[in-house]
Structure formats: C-alpha cells, structure tokens
Design an enzyme around this catalytic site. Structure first.
Site, PDB file in Angstrom:
ATOM      1  N   ASP A   1       0.834  -1.211   0.000  1.00 24.09           N
ATOM      2  CA  ASP A   1       0.000   0.000   0.000  1.00 24.09           C
ATOM      3  C   ASP A   1       0.867   1.259   0.000  1.00 24.09           C
ATOM      4  O   ASP A   1       2.056   1.207  -0.348  1.00 24.09           O
ATOM      5  CB  ASP A   1      -0.928  -0.060   1.230  1.00 24.09           C
ATOM      6  CG  ASP A   1      -2.279   0.553   0.954  1.00 24.09           C
ATOM      7  OD1 ASP A   1      -2.309   1.692   0.448  1.00 24.09           O
ATOM      8  OD2 ASP A   1      -3.310  -0.087   1.241  1.00 24.09           O
TER       9      ASP A   1
ATOM     10  N   GLY B   1      -3.064   4.587  -8.088  1.00 23.91           N
ATOM     11  CA  GLY B   1      -2.880   5.203  -9.401  1.00 23.91           C
ATOM     12  C   GLY B   1      -2.094   6.509  -9.380  1.00 23.91           C
ATOM     13  O   GLY B   1      -1.951   7.162 -10.418  1.00 23.91           O
TER      14      GLY B   1
ATOM     15  N   ASP C   1     -10.359   3.002  -3.686  1.00 25.20           N
ATOM     16  CA  ASP C   1     -11.067   1.767  -3.332  1.00 25.20           C
ATOM     17  C   ASP C   1     -12.440   1.685  -4.004  1.00 25.20           C
ATOM     18  O   ASP C   1     -13.173   2.667  -4.059  1.00 25.20           O
ATOM     19  CB  ASP C   1     -11.270   1.689  -1.817  1.00 25.20           C
ATOM     20  CG  ASP C   1      -9.962   1.396  -1.096  1.00 25.20           C
ATOM     21  OD1 ASP C   1      -8.895   1.563  -1.718  1.00 25.20           O
ATOM     22  OD2 ASP C   1     -10.020   1.014   0.076  1.00 25.20           O
TER      23      ASP C   1
HETATM   24  C1  GAL Z   1      -6.468   0.576   1.387  1.00 26.31           C
HETATM   25  C2  GAL Z   1      -6.508  -0.327   0.184  1.00 26.31           C
HETATM   26  C3  GAL Z   1      -7.532  -1.404   0.452  1.00 26.31           C
HETATM   27  C4  GAL Z   1      -7.113  -2.171   1.688  1.00 26.31           C
HETATM   28  C5  GAL Z   1      -6.908  -1.219   2.866  1.00 26.31           C
HETATM   29  C6  GAL Z   1      -6.335  -1.909   4.087  1.00 26.31           C
HETATM   30  O1  GAL Z   1      -5.562   1.603   1.180  1.00 26.31           O
HETATM   31  O2  GAL Z   1      -6.845   0.413  -0.949  1.00 26.31           O
HETATM   32  O3  GAL Z   1      -7.650  -2.249  -0.664  1.00 26.31           O
HETATM   33  O4  GAL Z   1      -5.950  -2.877   1.421  1.00 26.31           O
HETATM   34  O5  GAL Z   1      -6.051  -0.170   2.521  1.00 26.31           O
HETATM   35  O6  GAL Z   1      -6.193  -1.055   5.166  1.00 26.31           O
END
Ligand code: GAL
Length: 667
Positions: free
Chosen positions: A402, A464, A485
């Site tokens: 992430d 992205g 998301d």
């Molecule tokens: C977000 C990510 C999600 C999930 C989440 C977990 O940034 O886009 O898909 O992984 O973190 O905290």
C-alpha cells in the site's frame, strides 16, 4: 375579463388549491434508492450536516451522493415538482454532479454539470399525467469523489393519490445465471502459460472441472518438476532457463480432456493476470486465520479452483495494531531482531500458508511502505529486507504493498544495499522529484523481494498516483492499482471500470492494471450484505474486468457463494478472455451517448468485444467489423451463454439491458 368571469376563476382556483397537497421527497422514504456512497439523508447532507448549497441554507430536502437514483410513483395525479439543487457546501469547491429528471422514461430536466460552491439551481417542472418520476444524480463523468448532491426544498404537488417510492432496479431485475452448468466430463481450464524464475519453487495446480475423481497426466515437463497424478499439482524447481510446452491430460469416468501449459523459466512471473481471493472487501479489519482457511477450503469446495482461481490473499490486519483496544490485535510488533510478528489471530502463519499450498493454491499478504498500514497496523518502513525475508520464510507468493503513512522525508537506517538501478533510470529520464519520491518505496521493496529465494508477485496499491501505469513495470510491479477503493455501487464500479480507457497500452504479460477487487457476492468490509450491484451491473463488472486483463480478486465471503455468483465466476469462456496468453487488454473503440464498445485482440486471432449500456433504459448497441479492423464474414459467439449466435459480414448489434453488457467473441 368581466367581473363575473373573474369570480368564477377565483372559485375554481380556490377549489383546486383546496384539493392540492404538497409533499417533500424526503418524506417519501428511501426504500431501494441507490446511491454511490453513504445513505440518503432526510433534511441533511450525505454527511449529516445542514443542507447548504452555494452559501444558501435549507431546512428541508434530500441529501444524497452520486451516482444516485430515486424512483417515485406519481399515479398520474401529481402536478408539479419544484426544488433547488446543487453540490453541498461541505465539500467546498470539490465535487461535480449533474441532476436529471426523467418522467415516464423521458428526460424532462437536466441541471448541466454543477460543481462545489456554485449557487443552487431552481427546478420547476410540470408533472401532469406523469406516472413515474426518476430523480437521478450522475458523477458528471469524472468519478464520484466528493459528489455530495442535495435536492433542497424538493416538493411534489399532487391532487389525489399521494406519491410513493417504488422498489428500485435491484428488486426489478431477475437473477439469471447465464453461464451453463459445468459439464461432468473433464475440461482443462485456466491459464495456458505460467512463468517461474530459475531455482525458485514452482507450484501450479492444473485447473480441471468435471466429476471427481480426476486422474492427471503430463508430458514435456522440464526437469525438476513433478506432477501429482491425483491432485493435478505440479511442483518442484527448474534450474535452467527456457520454455517448455507440457501436454496435460485430465481423465474421469466420463472422458478425457487435453490441454497445454507453457512454462517459461526466466525473469518474468504473472504472465497472465493473477486470479484469486482477498480478505478486504468482505472482512476488512475482522480477518482471522480461520476465515482465511475457510476461504481456501471454499475455493476448493465451490469448484472455483477448477476454473483457474489460485491466490488466497490476506489483506491488512494480520499484523499487530498501533493502538487498538482489541486484544486480538495487540502484541509485540517485532522481535528483538526486528522481525515482524503476527497478531494473536494468526498464531501459525507458516502452518496456514502450508495448508493453502497443500490445496494447490497460492498465498498472499499485505503491507505498506510507511511505518503503519492504512488500518493502523505495523508496516514495513525501514524493515523491508527483514519483512520480505519473513514473507518468503512463511512461503508467501504475493505481496500487496500500500502507500499509507509513507513519508519520503522519513530517515531510513537500512543496512542491506538496495538495488536502486531502476531509480537511476527514472532520474536520468528527468522525472520530477515528487514522482521519484512516489516510486522509491516500491523500488526498495522490489529489491528486497528480489533477494528472496521464491517468486513473490508484487502488487502496488497506491491508487494510481503519478500515473503508476506509466512506470509500474519499470519499478518492478506485477500489477498496480489504478484507482481508489471500489465499493459495491454502480457509480463506483462503473466510474472505475469505464475510467480505465487508455491504461491498456501499459499492461501486458508480467505487469497488469488493477482497478481494484471484485464486488460480487456477499461483501461489506466487516458488515456483510449481498452486493448492491444489480445482476446486469454484475455482468458488466466481470465482463469489463476480464476485457481489461485486470487482476481478478474475488472480494466476497467465499463460504456464502450462491449459484448466481458462482455463474459469474466460473464461466471458462469469459475467464479465458482475462487469461488470454497474448495479454493485450481492451480499450474503448466507440462511444455513443451512454452506450460503448470495448474490444481486445486474443491470441488465436479472434476478438473479444463488450457491448455496454451505461444508460438508464435498455438500448441497442452495435459494433461494425470495420471498427474492429475486420473485413469479410465472421462468426459471433455469446460468451456468457457459451452459445454461437451466427455469422455476419458487417457487424453485430444487440439489445443491451440498463447498465448491462453483451460479451461476444468474433472469429
Ligand atoms: C487501502 C486499500 C484497500 C485495503 C486497505 C487496508 O488503502 O486500498 O484495498 O488494502 O487499505 O487497510
């Protein structure tokens, strides 16, 4: 007008006024109203503040969020609709929406694009004889971010039957499984090509459907690989680089299926987009080892493993949390040597991964380049080497990485040299400092993964930023999220999916776009509910993600798959589009109002074509062979129904449902 006549008019007007009543649309109840984010609010904005547009405050009205749709039955006895509409002040200058009114299927009013801070626009529309009124808010074509939309002082005048809200499209559409039942005779499905690095462990389960037991055989496997004839699992290591085409056989009491698998021993993995499951869209912070194990079991029991689904990926919340009060998230973050520790929910990570591998599946994990993950758990900053080594020791095959809490100015104390050669290339290409800062953490983790003795598919999750598709491959990504998301609404899914045009140029074998995980089945980020997408929208979702060569990660509770959802996920002809060995994703080839056509080339010279209808009503969608660069006669096959439609020498047209798709293969 003489006095007598004016008197009569006044009497008539009085009589009419005495019968007329007014109702605020927010009093009608929201029933099945659809909206892209949050819940509709009576007399408040979607974020539950006082309604306010362009500095003007309103006591009454409906606060919603694009894309939203409210259907009202007027019974033909309404007179007039009045309101003032606009983007709620709580998003400041952000957000852009369009308000649309549709009366008995005909558009009767449209606001034009409205942005944050713009003054409210007045609406005054006659509803004489109208039976059904649809109040729609679109994202104005640029995604739903900050699209807080207010129908202020929105009222209906009526003179007999009170208006009421009708059930929305979710109730009206039938859940029809188009995918034919999986035959009892054996069939070999899934990827026809796979990559592995020399000397690294190889694991590939031949995806074969049909009545069990199935006996497997393979010839032409490279030295070092072995097939288990009962499970169909090929494993081992190959030390020499090279390409091998293995002939596969799957046999049961009803027949024999044959297929081929090309094994490329070289530098590339992920030669087709990864397919599997991820814990986030269903369990989010509530993931546990038991739930992951059940998902793996369900992948086998449901038969999805027989259609090529492979990965079982644990998202955030396997680590200990920064400050959670939940004892199952508490514990020492790392050991004395700095090695990452799991939280008490994942007592035996190695055992869990071995279990997953034993089923012929692969395992994935999640982290972030900052000190903390997005959920506030321990992440990898300054421990990249140690973490990568631990993931490899546990046996993981996939890392989703992430962005949260990463800050380029944090000082790292790394001891092991990082391979910064990709950074050098970006620097000499003149990339600006801000972009280099965004790329660096991925290069650092890539280097750490490269030091491990196993193949770990590297998935970037930085939404992205910095047009990641332009540099993701060079930075060592096997796939990269292209968006924020996803949620299980039309606005979110369609906004993301149809927003992918242009990204196709950057993806191919070994490196794929990832417009986020699938939202079919029971999803809910810890609060499970059936997806809010209508059946047609779900067909659109899967068709589009397959055309786009997207990473395919099921986001639902695998233990609660119904037949409709299974139909979406086990259609081998649709999956074959996603897994096509040529690996050339689709782009949009035509757009006409709300209908569009997306197409891609396939390895056998045929084309996969999606005829999409983003509009509110069923509509005809056409494609001509010229648009596909074809001449002459071609046969058309409906991929969802797995049925030949016939030959045509000029093109194909189909009636496509609201928000639906017809997915064809042209040969
Ligand atoms: C977000 C990510 C999600 C999930 C989440 C977990 O940034 O886009 O898909 O992984 O973190 O905290």
């Amino acid at each position: 007008m003489n006095r007598y006549l004016s008197f009569l008019c006044l009497v008539a007007a009085g009589a009419f006024a005495a019968n007329a009543e007014t109702i605020s649309i927010a009093e009608l109840g929201f029933g099945d109203m659809m909206q892209g984010y949050g819940q509709p609010q009576r007399d408040h904005s979607v974020d539950k503040a006082k309604l306010s547009v362009g500095g003007e405050q309103f006591e009454h009205g409906l606060g919603t969020h694009a894309e939203s749709s409210m259907q009202i039955d007027l019974h033909g006895t309404a007179d007039r609709f009045t309101a003032k509409v606009g983007v709620d002040g709580e998003v400041h200058e952000r957000g852009s929406v369009e308000f649309i009114m549709v009366a008995d299927g005909k558009e009767v009013w449209r606001s034009g694009v409205m942005k944050g801070k713009q003054p409210a626009k007045a609406v005054d529309v006659s509803l004489k004889d109208v039976k059904q009124l649809d109040l729609e808010v679109t994202d104005a074509g640029d995604g739903i971010d900050f699209d807080h939309a207010d129908w202020c002082d929105a009222k209906i005048e009526f003179h007999a039957q009170k208006p009421s809200t009708t059930p929305g499209a979710v109730q009206k559409e039938e859940y029809i499984r188009l995918t034919p039942p999986t035959p009892r005779e054996p069939r070999i499905n899934g990827a026809q090509i796979t990559g592995v690095r020399p000397g690294h462990p190889f694991l590939f389960k031949i995806a074969a459907s049909g009545e069990k037991p199935i006996q497997f055989a393979a010839s032409g496997l490279p030295d070092g690989l072995h097939l288990d004839e009962n499970s169909g699992i090929i494993s081992g290591t190959v030390s020499a680089r090279g390409e091998h085409v293995a002939s596969l056989r799957a046999k049961n009491s009803l027949g024999t299926a044959r297929g081929e698998l090309k094994i490329v021993v070289g530098d590339k993995i992920a030669l087709t987009p990864p397919m599997g499951w991820n814990s986030w869209n269903c369990f989010a912070a509530a993931v546990t080892a038991d739930r992951v194990k059940s998902a793996a079991d369900a992948m086998v029991k449901s038969g999805l493993i027989d259609h090529g689904w492979q990965y079982i990926n644990i998202d955030d919340f396997w680590e200990c949390h920064r400050d959670s009060k939940d004892p199952t998230l508490q514990g020492p973050h790392r050991d004395a040597d700095g090695k990452i520790l799991t939280n008490p929910r994942f007592k035996d990570m190695k055992g869990l991964v071995d279990y997953i591998h034993g089923l012929g599946l692969k395992a994935g994990l999640y982290s972030s380049p900052g000190p903390w993950t997005c959920g506030g758990c321990v992440a990898s900053f300054d421990h990249e080497e140690l973490d990568a080594a631990q993931y490899a020791e546990w046996g993981f095959d996939y890392l989703k990485y992430d962005w949260c809490s990463y800050n380029p100015s944090l000082e790292s104390k790394r001891t092991r040299p990082v391979d910064f050669s990709p950074m050098k290339k970006f620097e000499s290409a003149g990339k600006p400092k801000g972009l280099l800062d965004q790329i660096r953490p991925y290069v650092v983790m890539r280097s750490a993964l490269n030091h491990q003795n196993r193949d770990i598919l590297f998935s970037f999750c930085q939404y992205g930023m910095g047009n990641v598709w332009e540099w993701g491959e060079e930075a060592g990504g096997n796939c990269w999220r292209t968006t924020g998301d996803i949620t299980d609404t039309w606005g979110s899914m369609a906004g993301i999916g149809f927003g992918q045009n242009g990204h196709e140029k950057f993806a191919g074998p070994g490196h794929w776009n990832d417009p986020d995980m699938l939202v079919v089945g029971k999803v809910g980020w810890g609060n499970l509910h059936p997806t809010k997408l209508t059946p047609s929208e779900q067909y659109t979702h899967i068709s589009l993600w397959c055309l786009l060569s997207s990473a395919l990660l099921i986001g639902c509770d695998m233990t609660q798959l119904d037949d409709f959802t299974l139909g979406l996920l086990e259609n081998d002809e649709v999956i074959a589009v996603n897994q096509d060995p040529l690996g050339r994703p689709a782009g949009r080839i035509s757009q006409n109002g709300s209908v569009e056509v997306w197409a891609r080339d396939l390895a056998d010279g045929s084309k996969a074509v999606g005829l999409f209808n983003r509009g509110r009503k069923a509509s005809e969608v056409k494609v001509s062979w010229t648009e596909l660069g074809l001449t002459g006669k071609h046969s058309v096959r409906d991929l969802w129904r797995q049925r030949d439609i016939g030959d045509s020498s000029d093109g194909y047209a189909a009636e496509v449902a609201r928000h639906g798709v017809v997915l064809i293969r042209v040969k």
